[in-house]
Design a protein around this motif. Sequence first.
Motif, PDB file in Angstrom:
ATOM      1  N   PRO A 200       1.418  -9.097 -11.035  1.00  0.00           N
ATOM      2  CA  PRO A 200       1.132  -7.653 -10.917  1.00  0.00           C
ATOM      3  C   PRO A 200       0.437  -7.073 -12.153  1.00  0.00           C
ATOM      4  O   PRO A 200      -0.456  -6.234 -12.025  1.00  0.00           O
ATOM      5  CB  PRO A 200       2.525  -7.045 -10.719  1.00  0.00           C
ATOM      6  N   SER A 201       0.843  -7.506 -13.345  1.00  0.00           N
ATOM      7  CA  SER A 201       0.201  -6.964 -14.553  1.00  0.00           C
ATOM      8  C   SER A 201      -1.234  -7.456 -14.682  1.00  0.00           C
ATOM      9  O   SER A 201      -2.108  -6.730 -15.181  1.00  0.00           O
ATOM     10  CB  SER A 201       0.998  -7.347 -15.806  1.00  0.00           C
ATOM     11  N   MET A 202      -1.493  -8.678 -14.240  1.00  0.00           N
ATOM     12  CA  MET A 202      -2.867  -9.197 -14.279  1.00  0.00           C
ATOM     13  C   MET A 202      -3.759  -8.394 -13.336  1.00  0.00           C
ATOM     14  O   MET A 202      -4.889  -8.036 -13.690  1.00  0.00           O
ATOM     15  CB  MET A 202      -2.879 -10.683 -13.909  1.00  0.00           C
ATOM     16  N   LEU A 203      -3.261  -8.102 -12.152  1.00  0.00           N
ATOM     17  CA  LEU A 203      -4.039  -7.301 -11.204  1.00  0.00           C
ATOM     18  C   LEU A 203      -4.220  -5.866 -11.702  1.00  0.00           C
ATOM     19  O   LEU A 203      -5.212  -5.208 -11.391  1.00  0.00           O
ATOM     20  CB  LEU A 203      -3.345  -7.301  -9.842  1.00  0.00           C
ATOM     21  N   ALA A 204      -3.249  -5.403 -12.498  1.00  0.00           N
ATOM     22  CA  ALA A 204      -3.325  -4.031 -13.019  1.00  0.00           C
ATOM     23  C   ALA A 204      -4.462  -3.869 -14.029  1.00  0.00           C
ATOM     24  O   ALA A 204      -4.845  -2.737 -14.343  1.00  0.00           O
ATOM     25  CB  ALA A 204      -1.999  -3.640 -13.664  1.00  0.00           C
ATOM     26  N   THR A 205      -4.987  -4.982 -14.547  1.00  0.00           N
ATOM     27  CA  THR A 205      -6.096  -4.874 -15.507  1.00  0.00           C
ATOM     28  C   THR A 205      -7.411  -4.532 -14.817  1.00  0.00           C
ATOM     29  O   THR A 205      -8.396  -4.218 -15.497  1.00  0.00           O
ATOM     30  CB  THR A 205      -6.273  -6.186 -16.295  1.00  0.00           C
TER      31      THR A 205
ATOM     32  N   LYS B 206       9.462  -8.276 -17.624  1.00  0.00           N
ATOM     33  CA  LYS B 206       9.950  -7.327 -16.624  1.00  0.00           C
ATOM     34  C   LYS B 206       9.103  -6.066 -16.549  1.00  0.00           C
ATOM     35  O   LYS B 206       8.762  -5.598 -15.468  1.00  0.00           O
ATOM     36  CB  LYS B 206      11.406  -6.976 -16.926  1.00  0.00           C
ATOM     37  N   TRP B 207       8.779  -5.480 -17.704  1.00  0.00           N
ATOM     38  CA  TRP B 207       8.072  -4.201 -17.722  1.00  0.00           C
ATOM     39  C   TRP B 207       6.597  -4.374 -18.073  1.00  0.00           C
ATOM     40  O   TRP B 207       5.962  -3.429 -18.539  1.00  0.00           O
ATOM     41  CB  TRP B 207       8.744  -3.258 -18.722  1.00  0.00           C
ATOM     42  N   GLN B 208       6.063  -5.547 -17.850  1.00  0.00           N
ATOM     43  CA  GLN B 208       4.677  -5.818 -18.259  1.00  0.00           C
ATOM     44  C   GLN B 208       3.676  -4.927 -17.517  1.00  0.00           C
ATOM     45  O   GLN B 208       2.780  -4.342 -18.131  1.00  0.00           O
ATOM     46  CB  GLN B 208       4.338  -7.296 -18.010  1.00  0.00           C
ATOM     47  N   LYS B 209       3.801  -4.815 -16.213  1.00  0.00           N
ATOM     48  CA  LYS B 209       2.862  -3.993 -15.456  1.00  0.00           C
ATOM     49  C   LYS B 209       2.945  -2.525 -15.884  1.00  0.00           C
ATOM     50  O   LYS B 209       1.915  -1.847 -16.041  1.00  0.00           O
ATOM     51  CB  LYS B 209       3.132  -4.113 -13.956  1.00  0.00           C
ATOM     52  N   ALA B 210       4.177  -2.042 -16.082  1.00  0.00           N
ATOM     53  CA  ALA B 210       4.344  -0.654 -16.525  1.00  0.00           C
ATOM     54  C   ALA B 210       3.692  -0.447 -17.889  1.00  0.00           C
ATOM     55  O   ALA B 210       3.054   0.586 -18.138  1.00  0.00           O
ATOM     56  CB  ALA B 210       5.823  -0.294 -16.587  1.00  0.00           C
ATOM     57  N   GLY B 211       3.829  -1.434 -18.786  1.00  0.00           N
ATOM     58  CA  GLY B 211       3.202  -1.347 -20.101  1.00  0.00           C
ATOM     59  C   GLY B 211       1.686  -1.337 -20.012  1.00  0.00           C
ATOM     60  O   GLY B 211       1.013  -0.586 -20.726  1.00  0.00           O
ATOM     61  N   VAL B 212       1.147  -2.182 -19.127  1.00  0.00           N
ATOM     62  CA  VAL B 212      -0.306  -2.225 -18.937  1.00  0.00           C
ATOM     63  C   VAL B 212      -0.806  -0.889 -18.400  1.00  0.00           C
ATOM     64  O   VAL B 212      -1.844  -0.377 -18.857  1.00  0.00           O
ATOM     65  CB  VAL B 212      -0.686  -3.385 -17.983  1.00  0.00           C
ATOM     66  N   ASN B 213      -0.082  -0.316 -17.469  1.00  0.00           N
ATOM     67  CA  ASN B 213      -0.484   0.981 -16.904  1.00  0.00           C
ATOM     68  C   ASN B 213      -0.367   2.104 -17.933  1.00  0.00           C
ATOM     69  O   ASN B 213      -1.218   2.998 -18.004  1.00  0.00           O
ATOM     70  CB  ASN B 213       0.364   1.312 -15.675  1.00  0.00           C
ATOM     71  N   PHE B 214       0.698   2.074 -18.715  1.00  0.00           N
ATOM     72  CA  PHE B 214       0.888   3.100 -19.749  1.00  0.00           C
ATOM     73  C   PHE B 214      -0.220   3.013 -20.795  1.00  0.00           C
ATOM     74  O   PHE B 214      -0.766   4.041 -21.223  1.00  0.00           O
ATOM     75  CB  PHE B 214       2.252   2.926 -20.409  1.00  0.00           C
ATOM     76  N   LEU B 215      -0.558   1.806 -21.201  1.00  0.00           N
ATOM     77  CA  LEU B 215      -1.636   1.616 -22.177  1.00  0.00           C
ATOM     78  C   LEU B 215      -2.959   2.121 -21.613  1.00  0.00           C
ATOM     79  O   LEU B 215      -3.780   2.700 -22.341  1.00  0.00           O
ATOM     80  CB  LEU B 215      -1.745   0.137 -22.551  1.00  0.00           C
ATOM     81  N   PHE B 216      -3.158   1.945 -20.323  1.00  0.00           N
ATOM     82  CA  PHE B 216      -4.384   2.426 -19.677  1.00  0.00           C
ATOM     83  C   PHE B 216      -4.486   3.950 -19.754  1.00  0.00           C
ATOM     84  O   PHE B 216      -5.542   4.502 -20.062  1.00  0.00           O
ATOM     85  CB  PHE B 216      -4.397   1.967 -18.216  1.00  0.00           C
TER      86      PHE B 216
END
Length: 762
Positions: free
Chosen positions: A277-282, A360-370
């Motif tokens: 999910p975090s990879m797709l969030a990029t 666990k919170w990788q996708k949320a972190g990627v989205n927050f950084l965005f």
Amino acid sequence: MKNLRLWIVLGIVVTFSFAVLGYFGREIYVEAPPIPNRVVTQDGQTLFTGKEIRNGQNAWESMGGQEVGTVWGHGAYVAPDWSADWLHREAIWILNDWAKEQGFPSYQFLTDEQKAALRARLSDELRKNTYDSLTGNVVVSHTIAQAIQAVSAHYIALFGSDPSMNQLRKDYAIPDNPLPSLQRRKELCGFFFWVAWACMTNRPGSNITYTNNWPPERLIDNAPTGSLILWSIISVVLLIAGIGALSWYFAVRRKEEPDEKVIIPEKDPLLNLKPTPSMLATLKYFWVVLAMLLVQIAMGIITAHYGVEGEGLYGIPLAKWLPYAITRTWHLQLGIFWIATAWLATGLFVAPAVSGYEPKWQKAGVNFLFVCLLIIVSGSMVGEWLGVQQKLGLDVNFWFGHQGYEYLDLGRFWQIFLFVGLLLWLGLMTGALWPALRKAGENKQLLSIFIISAAAIALFYGAGLMYGRQTNLAIAEYWRWWVVHLWVEGFFEVFSTVVIAFLFTRMGLLKSATAASSILFSSIIFLGGGIIGTFHHLYFTGTPTSILALGASFSALEVVPLSLVGFEAYGNLKISHSKPWIQAYKWPIYYFVAVGFWNLVGAGLFGFLINPPINLYYMQGLNTTPVHAHTALFGVYGMLGLGLMLFCLKGMDAHKTWKDKPLAFAFWATNIGLVLMVALSLLPVGLLQAFASMTHGMWYARSAGFLQKPIMVHLRWMRIFGDTLFALGIFAFCWFVAGLKTRWSVEQDTADKSLDDLINAK
């Protein structure tokens, strides 16, 4: 531990280099041109106070700073270099005044012998250092005081709304009334006097000025010093010796160490990659990259056009809303933003792919950084516009507006915000890679280099926070180049090399052990010259001669590894033809080949063109600099960013077959367009300016009288061919990437269509 010696050597090189950078940085602090408490006449009249000079520096920054002309050769190229311009105007005023005392209308009516006598008198008068370290005052003669007042009147009118200056403002691409406050304009004159004073005043106990006799100005005997010529020769010798030594090393190594043959897989290993999910969030990062790239291209077109029509775009008075200072600021800043975003997104995509672990919170972190990224980009751009439009006070402008330093234009608040964002990015990367780092294996060294380079990217941006609102310009320039050179040109280079190695090892095209040793060796070579080579940007920014010697020597060594970059480019080209399935990655790999070409030409050839001190003495701040900047920044880092983006997009859905005709056009159009941009316009303009600088002086090479000559205007118009082709290439690239979402850039079979119908139905 394999490669232990390489790790030790790398540690020694980095430690020694930063020790040198720090020690001589202290020398810059000690030897910087002093800002006087007061500039006074011999009878005690105060012309400027130290506070006014510092406030003048902030006024200069608020209207765009280095985006409106240059100071000490650093900045934009349409308006003059203000330090050279002030110096020449002051010198001419004094010579004319002395000529009138002798009964002549002006200096030009004197005989050659009389002119020579007055020039000798002028040189003695202006080069004499009258700074009193006890009182902190600079004392000037009555004649110099009158010259200062006359030149100040010129600048007060220029940066106001005086109708007599309309044509000159148009030639300089400066809007009407850029500094409405008369007080700010007067303070600006104090700052311009001080930077020119550093150019014409000898250091205590020396016959060389604070800026090592820069700019070239015959009226006061500003000419290349003996040490400048000597270290230029030494730099060329070191370059030749370095290339010879490195070539010998590679020849011996290839003979003694047979190449390890990599057994390339028969099928694409990325077909088995399941994006997390975090990879797709990029993906949204890459969409923002394209948006910033398109806006950057638009700002570049407008900025270039201001060189021939300073007040607008084909008759539209655009400068009222988007003056040159803003379009150039956004053009440069967005270039840094989109390239960095592409690389950071690549790191976020690669980390879970390499480790096979998703925190666990990788996708949320990627989205927050965005979200943070969007706020930083939009907020800093709005702040810069408000600052240049003089909507902010000097204190508020420093924090939220325009800092006035090229590549670090964004306000200090946005700088800190970005620094925190980079630390967050580092945390996300480390968290995803940590399980893989704890495992023993041949990937561990490669992962270690990856984390170290990522940490350097996050931490070294913090160097831009080391100067304050009214820091001496010589010291501020020292720290600025820590960011521009070490952050952009140094550690991003190592990081990008590691990312490419990861991609190739993941695809089975490269062994991890081989990649680790190669990266360690190349990092030693590159950083061995590159860290101390930072000083080559500081030859003439109020620094002592030791900076010139170190910068010339080590920056020449920085070019050495680029001479063999063709081997890397050829290796990448061979890889693209090694197996049928690799053809799916042809264009990403071709972008890596382009990186090799522009590394050699842009960073190597055009970089060394302006690198030796004697070259830069005459070329500092001329259009030879953007030749290097465009071919190195976009040619190397931009092409790499686009190539990494394509790799990630392919990795998100490796099963899809691309319709790559738009991508082929994009690749060739951008590369050929970049060649034409340089060959037809930037390089000829720069070389003609260099000749003018050598024959008449820097003031003339940057003057409106020279730059508005018909041949110079025609050459600037010639950019339209390369720029248009380049822009079409970028549009084609964006069209292709957009088509990956809308499906016009991919081949679809029946199964794909059925799956799409099912997803749409749900």
